[in-house]
Design a protein around this motif. Structure first.
Motif, PDB file in Angstrom:
ATOM      1  N   LEU A 177       0.849  -1.203   0.000  1.00  0.00           N
ATOM      2  CA  LEU A 177       0.000   0.000   0.000  1.00  0.00           C
ATOM      3  C   LEU A 177       0.887   1.256   0.000  1.00  0.00           C
ATOM      4  N   THR A 178       1.950   1.219   0.812  1.00  0.00           N
ATOM      5  CA  THR A 178       2.878   2.354   0.864  1.00  0.00           C
ATOM      6  C   THR A 178       3.510   2.572  -0.507  1.00  0.00           C
ATOM      7  N   MET A 179       3.952   1.478  -1.130  1.00  0.00           N
ATOM      8  CA  MET A 179       4.556   1.600  -2.461  1.00  0.00           C
ATOM      9  C   MET A 179       3.557   2.194  -3.450  1.00  0.00           C
ATOM     10  N   THR A 203      -7.581  11.503  -0.688  1.00  0.00           N
ATOM     11  CA  THR A 203      -7.943  11.560   0.722  1.00  0.00           C
ATOM     12  C   THR A 203      -8.328  10.172   1.227  1.00  0.00           C
ATOM     13  N   TRP A 204      -9.119   9.450   0.443  1.00  0.00           N
ATOM     14  CA  TRP A 204      -9.520   8.094   0.867  1.00  0.00           C
ATOM     15  C   TRP A 204      -8.356   7.128   0.821  1.00  0.00           C
ATOM     16  N   ALA A 205      -7.412   7.340  -0.114  1.00  0.00           N
ATOM     17  CA  ALA A 205      -6.209   6.505  -0.156  1.00  0.00           C
ATOM     18  C   ALA A 205      -5.400   6.747   1.108  1.00  0.00           C
ATOM     19  N   PHE A 206      -5.315   8.011   1.539  1.00  0.00           N
ATOM     20  CA  PHE A 206      -4.607   8.329   2.777  1.00  0.00           C
ATOM     21  C   PHE A 206      -5.305   7.664   3.965  1.00  0.00           C
ATOM     22  N   LEU A 207      -6.648   7.735   3.961  1.00  0.00           N
ATOM     23  CA  LEU A 207      -7.410   7.146   5.074  1.00  0.00           C
ATOM     24  C   LEU A 207      -7.168   5.637   5.181  1.00  0.00           C
TER      25      LEU A 207
ATOM     26  N   MET B  93     -11.458  12.344   6.935  1.00  0.00           N
ATOM     27  CA  MET B  93     -12.712  11.706   6.526  1.00  0.00           C
ATOM     28  C   MET B  93     -13.766  12.777   6.223  1.00  0.00           C
ATOM     29  N   VAL B  94     -13.774  13.825   7.038  1.00  0.00           N
ATOM     30  CA  VAL B  94     -14.692  14.945   6.774  1.00  0.00           C
ATOM     31  C   VAL B  94     -14.412  15.501   5.372  1.00  0.00           C
ATOM     32  N   ALA B  95     -13.102  15.650   5.074  1.00  0.00           N
ATOM     33  CA  ALA B  95     -12.722  16.191   3.768  1.00  0.00           C
ATOM     34  C   ALA B  95     -13.024  15.213   2.641  1.00  0.00           C
TER      35      ALA B  95
END
Lengths: 262, 425
Positions: A177-179, A203-207, B93-95
């Motif tokens: 995932l990090t790669m 953003t969802w990838a970061f989450l 998550m808000v964003a």
């Protein structure tokens, strides 16, 4: 092979191989089961290869195309766990999940074509998505372990082996995932001018990444809270799915340039 | 017992870490409300470098002076990592759910900074908490160095992540993303900052010699004339329009007799435009038949473009056969670059995924006249400057190296790692 024309036949053959493999494993013939399921995965890989040749681009553009890779890698994870660590139950779970995703693709066919928008024409495209799908397969195996662990706890049975396997799957999946995340950042710099712009998909990838990061640190701190770990793994899989295709259905989706074609 | 003590008297642990993170979010929201809900403006050079330097010194000071102080051990510890990661997750998550359109967000979304999460006070405070935790953890790992692979991997991963996160955070104010609008044949050294509209002089000038757009072959499909929507369901394949192409859809058979990639419409009918740089739209002559019916339909279809209006082929059953606009394959701006310093001149191409580097700037193909398509007479280039990129990439490569190292030698020890108390992380 000509594109998706033979897909129903391919799915039929692959599923038959996996079902026979599952049967052989049930009747204590792990080596034969391994070979049989391997044949199924090999057929799937040949189909994906044929699709690549036919479409003249990596078959990684649409959700349906990514589901094929996911099913393939899930099967590989199940086979790896059987071969290397002699774990039998993940064989059923991973192949069941892989079969489910193949069937979704069969039931919901997509419009497909050979086009690839200029932003996707990058040497980072295939490595980024393939590495991500490998990560998804490992992390799915971890979540399946979480669900089995919860079930075992419910029945007051020993789950030491399961938590060990879940930890390993998360560590492997998190590395991929990090790669994938970093390859995506390098690609974004070349294609869009910046490595990170907090696009909804990013953003969802970061989450997703942060959720498993949390899990790894949680395990360092609370070695004995296996129940919490199992619950967390089951929930983290939902975040993963949201990142993969849930983003398409959110209010923020219209602002994303990275969502997969449906 | 710890459980019976109030949290402020109990030894520092998870509870206090989560309360700290929650408190910081609360403080962030209050600051957001009292500062007019417009978020934080990023610092620019040299102030950002000064603040980052002071912040690093502060971390080093804390870690070295109070090596064994419970507060520092706690700030550098796993409980704080969990609290700050979880808080960052909740804010992200808000964003991830609400559109991030800054000023446009209304009501309570705007009051708490939910429309611009990533430059809201709460996010910045939590980000700094994470940087403090991560930074102290790395410094302490180095202070109490043990010669083993785990310590090396830990430092590569955590140190790399700190460098990358700190570089991206403190350097964000120095990122410049300006637009250069180039007209074919004209030379320009001006760039505009999109948000303020301010115009800047670049250290080079660009002359757009030619804007090229390549397209894939178009596809054709059946459309319901009255409703104006596609009659084909998801999964039913459109026909790629090439000369001789044949397709089936339900009872219908389609045959493409002629295909002109660039067609012009003359009084005597469609003609192919053989000019190499032609920007005219494609057209095709198709024959469509319905199985069992005596009548067949034939005629020219085109998606239209420029001065050519779209042409469709009317069929029976309320249907028509339509050519969809071709999808773009390649955007290319051929430019002549003149550097102000030294006066060097060279020709180059700028295209999507292949930016051009000139005098510390990276130039990206951004846009063109979409109405005109391939005939666009201008091209929009985005000029990007990010002086902190080497710092961020340095951190990313360390993180990547740590990850590779784990994959190459961590897996072997995997089956025993649960006895090592999480050593493989």
């Amino acid at each position: 092979m000509s594109g998706w024309d033979n897909f129903a036949a391919v799915v039929g053959t692959v599923l038959a191989a996996w079902v026979v493999g599952g049967g052989l494993l049930f009747f204590k013939r792990p080596k034969l089961a391994f070979s049989m399921a391997l044949v199924g995965a090999a057929i799937l890989s040949v189909f994906i290869g044929g699709l690549w040749v036919y479409l003249e681009r990596p078959p990684l553009r649409t959700l349906g195309e990514t589901r094929l890779w996911y099913a393939f890698w899930l099967s590989c994870v199940g086979l790896g766990l059987l071969r290397k660590w002699h774990l039998q139950w993940p064989f059923y779970y991973t192949h069941g999940m892989a079969a489910f995703f193949l069937l979704i693709t069969l039931i919901h066919p997509e419009s497909h074509d050979k086009t690839l928008m200029p932003a996707l024409q990058s040497p980072w495209f295939a490595p980024h998505v393939v590495v991500y799908l490998i990560a998804y397969a490992f992390l799915t195996a971890a979540s399946l372990a979480g669900m089995r662990g919860l079930f075992k706890q419910f029945k007051n049975e020993d789950e030491t082996q399961i938590i060990g396997m879940a930890d390993d799957m998360v560590l492997l999946g998190f590395s991929f995932l990090t790669m994938g995340l970093l390859f995506g950042a390098f690609w974004a710099k070349e294609a869009w001018g910046h490595y990170w712009t907090w696009d909804p998909k990013e953003t969802w990838a970061f989450l997703t990444w942060a959720a498993y990061l949390y899990f790894i640190h949680f395990r360092v701190l609370k070695r004995d809270s296996t129940r919490m770990a199992f619950v967390f793994l089951s929930l983290a899989w939902i975040v993963l799915l949201l990142c993969w295709f849930g983003v398409n259905y959110m209010p923020s989706a219209n602002y994303s340039v990275h969502t997969y074609t449906k | 017992m710890n459980q019976t003590k109030p949290f402020w008297l109990a030894p520092l642990g998870c509870r206090q870490a989560f309360i700290t993170a929650a408190g910081l979010i609360g403080v962030g929201w209050l600051l957001e409300m009292f500062s007019g809900s417009s978020g934080i403006v990023a610092l620019v050079w040299p102030w950002n470098a000064c603040v980052m330097g002071l912040f690093s010194l502060w971390l080093l000071g804390l870690a070295f002076i109070w090596k064994d102080h419970a507060l520092i051990v706690w700030l550098a510890g796993v409980p704080m990592a969990l609290a700050s990661v979880l808080a960052l997750c909740l804010l992200s998550m808000v964003a991830g759910i609400f559109p991030q359109d800054g000023e446009a967000a209304a009501g309570w979304l705007r009051t708490f900074g939910f429309g611009h999460v990533f430059n809201s006070w709460a996010f910045v405070l939590i980000y700094l908490l994470l940087l403090t935790n991560l930074g102290l953890a790395v410094i302490r790992k180095i202070i109490f160095w043990k010669r083993d692979k785990n310590a090396f991997r830990f430092t590569l991963k955590h140190g790399g992540l700190w460098i990358c996160l700190a570089g991206a955070f403190f350097g964000s104010g120095d990122v410049l993303r300006w637009k250069m609008i180039l007209k074919e044949g004209d030379e320009s050294s001006r760039a505009v900052e999109p948000a303020s509209g301010q115009i800047y002089e670049m250290p080079f000038s660009l002359c757009l010699k030619n804007f090229k757009m390549e397209e894939y072959v178009p596809s054709g499909f059946f459309k319901e004339s009255a409703a104006g929507v596609s009659a084909m369901r998801r999964g039913e394949q459109m026909l790629e329009i090439r000369e001789g192409a044949k397709g089936h859809w339900r009872d219908w058979i389609v045959r493409v007799e002629y295909f002109y990639p660039h067609a012009e419409y003359l009084p005597m009918g469609f003609q192919n435009d053989a000019a190499p740089d032609s920007a005219r739209p494609p057209a095709a002559f198709v024959v469509v038949e319905k199985k069992g019916a005596l009548q067949s339909f034939s005629g020219w279809v085109s998606c239209g473009g420029g001065t050519l209006p779209p042409h469709t082929l009317p069929l029976s059953d309320g249907l028509e056969w339509v050519m969809a606009s071709p999808r773009p394959k390649r955007f290319l701006s051929e430019v002549q670059v003149v550097q102000t310093k030294g006066g060097q001149t060279f020709s180059a191409g700028i295209e999507v995924n292949k930016p051009l580097s000139v005098a510390g700037w990276k130039l990206y193909q951004l846009s063109y006249d979409e109405q005109q398509g391939a005939a666009s007479e201008y091209s929009v280039i985005e000029a990007v400057r990010d002086p902190w990129l080497p710092v961020v990439y340095g951190g990313l490569f360390m993180l990547l190296a740590g990850t590779f190292l784990f994959l190459s030698d961590g897996i072997r020890s995997m089956r025993t790692h649960d006895q090592q108390n999480g050593g493989t992380t």
